[in-house]
Design a protein around this motif. Structure first.
Motif, mmCIF file in Angstrom:
data_model
loop_
_atom_site.group_PDB
_atom_site.id
_atom_site.type_symbol
_atom_site.label_atom_id
_atom_site.label_comp_id
_atom_site.label_asym_id
_atom_site.label_seq_id
_atom_site.Cartn_x
_atom_site.Cartn_y
_atom_site.Cartn_z
ATOM 1 N N GLY A 1 0.872 -1.155 0.000
ATOM 2 C CA GLY A 1 0.000 0.000 0.000
ATOM 3 C C GLY A 1 0.916 1.213 0.000
ATOM 4 N N LYS A 2 0.499 2.282 -0.642
ATOM 5 C CA LYS A 2 1.368 3.427 -0.858
ATOM 6 C C LYS A 2 1.930 3.992 0.452
ATOM 7 C CE LYS A 2 0.204 6.392 -4.063
ATOM 8 N NZ LYS A 2 1.339 6.168 -4.975
ATOM 9 N N GLY A 3 1.078 4.123 1.448
ATOM 10 C CA GLY A 3 1.536 4.705 2.707
ATOM 11 C C GLY A 3 2.561 3.848 3.435
ATOM 12 N N LEU A 4 2.452 2.537 3.302
ATOM 13 C CA LEU A 4 3.426 1.667 3.959
ATOM 14 C C LEU A 4 4.744 1.658 3.199
ATOM 15 C CD1 LEU A 4 1.279 -1.308 5.283
ATOM 16 C CD2 LEU A 4 1.912 0.842 6.383
ATOM 17 N N ASN A 5 4.701 1.844 1.876
ATOM 18 C CA ASN A 5 5.949 2.036 1.133
ATOM 19 C C ASN A 5 6.652 3.313 1.594
ATOM 20 O OD1 ASN A 5 5.422 -0.262 -0.413
ATOM 21 N ND2 ASN A 5 4.454 0.892 -2.059
ATOM 22 N N VAL A 6 5.887 4.375 1.782
ATOM 23 C CA VAL A 6 6.439 5.617 2.323
ATOM 24 C C VAL A 6 7.064 5.364 3.690
ATOM 25 C CG1 VAL A 6 5.867 7.935 3.176
ATOM 26 C CG2 VAL A 6 4.827 7.097 1.058
ATOM 27 N N SER A 7 6.354 4.631 4.515
ATOM 28 C CA SER A 7 6.822 4.356 5.876
ATOM 29 C C SER A 7 8.143 3.610 5.879
ATOM 30 C CB SER A 7 5.767 3.529 6.630
ATOM 31 O OG SER A 7 4.526 4.179 6.655
ATOM 32 N N ARG A 8 8.263 2.635 4.987
ATOM 33 C CA ARG A 8 9.470 1.818 4.954
ATOM 34 C C ARG A 8 10.702 2.652 4.592
ATOM 35 N NH1 ARG A 8 6.932 -2.561 3.676
ATOM 36 N NH2 ARG A 8 6.647 -1.865 1.538
ATOM 37 N N VAL A 9 10.536 3.564 3.642
ATOM 38 C CA VAL A 9 11.668 4.414 3.259
ATOM 39 C C VAL A 9 12.002 5.390 4.381
ATOM 40 C CG1 VAL A 9 12.484 6.127 1.604
ATOM 41 C CG2 VAL A 9 11.186 4.146 0.799
ATOM 42 N N LEU A 10 10.994 5.983 5.015
ATOM 43 C CA LEU A 10 11.240 6.870 6.147
ATOM 44 C C LEU A 10 12.001 6.152 7.256
ATOM 45 C CD1 LEU A 10 7.800 8.719 6.376
ATOM 46 C CD2 LEU A 10 9.998 9.763 5.774
ATOM 47 N N HIS A 11 11.652 4.895 7.478
ATOM 48 C CA HIS A 11 12.326 4.100 8.510
ATOM 49 C C HIS A 11 13.805 3.915 8.173
ATOM 50 C CE1 HIS A 11 12.748 1.202 11.728
ATOM 51 N NE2 HIS A 11 13.182 0.287 10.882
ATOM 52 N N GLN A 12 14.099 3.714 6.883
ATOM 53 C CA GLN A 12 15.503 3.573 6.473
ATOM 54 C C GLN A 12 16.269 4.882 6.617
ATOM 55 O OE1 GLN A 12 15.880 1.023 2.698
ATOM 56 N NE2 GLN A 12 13.678 1.234 2.951
ATOM 57 N N LEU A 13 15.564 6.000 6.606
ATOM 58 C CA LEU A 13 16.193 7.302 6.818
ATOM 59 C C LEU A 13 16.340 7.636 8.300
ATOM 60 C CD1 LEU A 13 14.256 9.393 4.130
ATOM 61 C CD2 LEU A 13 16.581 8.492 3.942
ATOM 62 N N ASP A 14 15.856 6.737 9.159
ATOM 63 C CA ASP A 14 15.892 6.937 10.617
ATOM 64 C C ASP A 14 15.017 8.100 11.072
ATOM 65 O OD1 ASP A 14 17.626 4.783 11.153
ATOM 66 O OD2 ASP A 14 19.387 6.003 10.724
ATOM 67 N N ASP A 15 13.959 8.389 10.313
ATOM 68 C CA ASP A 15 12.985 9.383 10.745
ATOM 69 C C ASP A 15 11.953 8.707 11.641
ATOM 70 O OD1 ASP A 15 14.136 11.473 9.329
ATOM 71 O OD2 ASP A 15 12.928 11.132 7.545
ATOM 72 N N PRO A 16 11.626 9.284 12.784
ATOM 73 C CA PRO A 16 10.647 8.666 13.683
ATOM 74 C C PRO A 16 9.250 8.702 13.085
ATOM 75 C CG PRO A 16 11.217 10.858 14.458
ATOM 76 C CD PRO A 16 12.136 10.567 13.313
ATOM 77 N N LEU A 17 8.568 7.554 13.091
ATOM 78 C CA LEU A 17 7.246 7.510 12.468
ATOM 79 C C LEU A 17 6.343 6.494 13.148
ATOM 80 C CD1 LEU A 17 6.562 4.939 10.122
ATOM 81 C CD2 LEU A 17 8.890 5.658 9.644
ATOM 82 N N VAL A 18 5.071 6.686 12.939
ATOM 83 C CA VAL A 18 4.052 5.696 13.289
ATOM 84 C C VAL A 18 3.214 5.479 12.044
ATOM 85 C CG1 VAL A 18 2.033 5.154 14.669
ATOM 86 C CG2 VAL A 18 3.956 6.317 15.720
ATOM 87 N N ALA A 19 3.071 4.225 11.623
ATOM 88 C CA ALA A 19 2.240 3.877 10.472
ATOM 89 C C ALA A 19 0.831 3.587 10.960
ATOM 90 C CB ALA A 19 2.821 2.672 9.745
ATOM 91 N N ALA A 20 -0.124 4.356 10.488
ATOM 92 C CA ALA A 20 -1.519 4.181 10.875
ATOM 93 C C ALA A 20 -2.329 3.729 9.673
ATOM 94 C CB ALA A 20 -2.085 5.481 11.434
ATOM 95 N N GLY A 21 -3.444 3.063 9.943
ATOM 96 C CA GLY A 21 -4.301 2.607 8.854
ATOM 97 C C GLY A 21 -5.299 1.585 9.341
ATOM 98 N N LEU A 22 -5.919 0.888 8.385
ATOM 99 C CA LEU A 22 -6.948 -0.099 8.680
ATOM 100 C C LEU A 22 -6.491 -1.468 8.189
ATOM 101 C CD1 LEU A 22 -9.991 1.964 7.338
ATOM 102 C CD2 LEU A 22 -9.247 1.780 9.723
ATOM 103 N N VAL A 23 -6.537 -2.469 9.052
ATOM 104 C CA VAL A 23 -6.161 -3.827 8.654
ATOM 105 C C VAL A 23 -7.172 -4.827 9.200
ATOM 106 C CG1 VAL A 23 -3.675 -3.332 8.499
ATOM 107 C CG2 VAL A 23 -4.653 -4.136 10.667
ATOM 108 N N GLY A 24 -7.272 -5.970 8.512
ATOM 109 C CA GLY A 24 -8.191 -6.999 8.958
ATOM 110 C C GLY A 24 -7.795 -8.374 8.469
ATOM 111 N N GLY A 25 -8.162 -9.409 9.228
ATOM 112 C CA GLY A 25 -7.951 -10.791 8.807
ATOM 113 C C GLY A 25 -6.495 -11.221 8.839
ATOM 114 N N ALA A 26 -6.235 -12.387 8.226
ATOM 115 C CA ALA A 26 -4.897 -12.970 8.231
ATOM 116 C C ALA A 26 -3.885 -12.091 7.499
ATOM 117 C CB ALA A 26 -4.941 -14.362 7.596
ATOM 118 N N LEU A 27 -4.322 -11.452 6.417
ATOM 119 C CA LEU A 27 -3.403 -10.582 5.691
ATOM 120 C C LEU A 27 -3.069 -9.331 6.498
ATOM 121 C CD1 LEU A 27 -4.753 -10.847 2.024
ATOM 122 C CD2 LEU A 27 -2.858 -12.076 3.088
ATOM 123 N N GLY A 28 -4.026 -8.871 7.288
ATOM 124 C CA GLY A 28 -3.751 -7.761 8.196
ATOM 125 C C GLY A 28 -2.719 -8.143 9.239
ATOM 126 N N GLU A 29 -2.809 -9.373 9.743
ATOM 127 C CA GLU A 29 -1.822 -9.855 10.699
ATOM 128 C C GLU A 29 -0.449 -9.976 10.051
ATOM 129 O OE1 GLU A 29 -2.125 -10.375 14.021
ATOM 130 O OE2 GLU A 29 -4.065 -9.385 13.666
#
Length: 310
Positions: free
Chosen positions: A37-65
């Motif tokens: 998902g676009k926002g989680l791709n953003v999150s992953r790159v921010l994490h590699q830059l060592d920028d502090p972040l919290v990824a928020a969103g909606l998840v459900g079921g086994a794929l959400g886990e």
């Protein structure tokens, strides 16, 4: 702290094939599955830059886990709201130098699930200094849901970087409380203005000066290998980038957004964070894994980028 918002995340499945055969079977030796998902791709790159972040969103079921487990394994902080229906899959088939995507529409969310998520955002925004909103809305969410997030951010005086499309983008640019930065492509700009297409940079420059877009402080229009055209207040800038060998373009736009968000979070000047964004987009395109950048090449690319007023 940065809060990234992904309302309709996915498990991204990538199938690299030497040749894609239609109407028969295709064997794939290596399949990659990541929290996407676009926002989680953003999150992953921010994490590699060592920028502090919290990824928020909606998840459900086994794929959400799976998404939560995938992010936890990478050491990333998240605060998802649970929904009753299952998170979706998105498949990318990489073949013959091309990319064919199969995108599930995803779950339908209820009004009560959206209320719970909004309340969670209200708590997260107490710590936030920049907010990044990326991607589509799930079924069941009103077209103007992002406007509610923009209102909350305005109340708390937090800049928002918005990367969405279609009706939700139109609703946001028409809203009184606008994002600080919007990152459309030329086709999306044309759609906003009700024109069939934008043929060149000159037409795009004119389009960015339209009344509909004038109150958005920064608009960064992706031009793929031609870099970007940027409206910043009353000025228009062209960003030129070097030619590179592309391995996997999936997520490069999201890596670009990560650079914009990171630069705003760190208080960098416009020119600096535009260069940063372009570098991260290029670095992502050179990797097989979506949302991954090799920062060893950062400085070399950064020196080759030009930003100038047009």
């Amino acid at each position: 702290m940065i809060v990234t918002i992904t309302m309709n995340p996915a498990v991204d499945i990538s199938y690299p094939l030497t040749e894609f055969k239609v109407d028969t079977f295709n064997r794939c030796d290596i399949a990659r599955k990541t929290a996407g998902g676009k926002g989680l791709n953003v999150s992953r790159v921010l994490h590699q830059l060592d920028d502090p972040l919290v990824a928020a969103g909606l998840v459900g079921g086994a794929l959400g886990e799976f998404i939560k487990e995938n992010l936890a394994a990478a050491g990333m902080r998240f605060a998802f709201s649970e929904i009753s229906e299952a998170t979706r899959n998105c498949v990318a088939i990489l073949h013959d130098g091309k990319q064919t995507e199969i995108l599930e529409s995803g779950p339908t969310v209820s009004e009560s699930e959206l209320v719970t998520f909004y309340q969670a955002l209200n708590d997260l925004f107490k710590e936030a200094t920049v907010i990044s909103i990326s991607g589509s809305l799930p079924k069941g969410a009103p077209t103007d849901f992002y406007n509610q997030v923009l209102d909350l951010a305005k109340l708390k005086q937090i800049p928002v970087v918005l990367d969405t499309s279609g009706d939700s983008l139109l609703a946001a640019v028409q809203h009184d409380n606008k994002p600080f930065l919007n990152k459309p492509n030329a086709e999306e700009v044309a759609g906003l203005l009700g024109i069939s297409e934008i043929k060149n940079v000159t037409e795009l420059k004119t389009s960015l000066q339209s009344e509909l877009l004038c109150d958005i402080p920064v608009i960064v229009v992706s031009l793929s290998s031609d870099g970007a055209l940027v409206k910043a207040e009353e000025k228009i800038y062209k960003v030129d980038i070097p030619k590179i060998e592309v391995t996997n373009p999936v997520g490069s736009g999201d890596a670009t957004v990560a650079g914009l968000v990171s630069g705003i979070y760190r208080g960098q000047p416009l020119t600096d964070y535009l260069k940063k964004a372009m570098v991260l987009g290029m670095l992502n395109a050179q990797e097989e894994t979506t949302g991954h950048v090799n920062l060893a090449h950062y400085d070399d690319f950064y020196r080759q980028i030009r930003v100038y007023e047009v």
